[in-house]
Scaffold this active site. Structure first.
Site, PDB file in Angstrom:
ATOM      1  CG  ASP A 119      37.624  43.602  42.525  1.00 48.20           C
ATOM      2  OD1 ASP A 119      37.483  43.766  41.305  1.00 48.20           O
ATOM      3  OD2 ASP A 119      38.599  44.044  43.153  1.00 48.20           O
ATOM      4  CD  GLU A 120      35.149  47.852  38.519  1.00 55.47           C
ATOM      5  OE1 GLU A 120      34.908  49.008  38.151  1.00 55.47           O
ATOM      6  OE2 GLU A 120      36.247  47.305  38.357  1.00 55.47           O
TER       7      GLU A 120
END
Length: 76
Positions: free
Chosen positions: A47-48
């Protein structure tokens, strides 16, 4: 955040089972979409990601404009 820390902060927390295959699939779709902004992308985790927009400003406009483009892509 670890679950026990979250429960301290939010005692009424409702915990749902994880779905790592779904998370990975959605993450992959998002990361592929971000290449439309810049090919200079470093995926850091599920998620990054870090996008280097230095060389894309003539194509897409200001970094702020590209940030809005990125938000729209992720939501789509």
């Amino acid at each position: 955040m670890k679950i026990y820390e979250a429960r301290k902060l939010c005692p009424d927390l409702i915990q749902r089972p994880s779905r790592p295959n779904v998370y990975a699939a959605v993450s992959t779709r998002i990361m592929h979409a971000l290449v439309a902004i810049t090919p200079d992308i470093e995926v850091f985790s599920v998620d990054e990601a870090f996008l280097d927009v230095t060389h894309c400003q003539r194509l897409h406009g200001s970094p702020e404009h590209m940030a809005r483009m990125t938000q729209r892509l992720v939501r789509k």
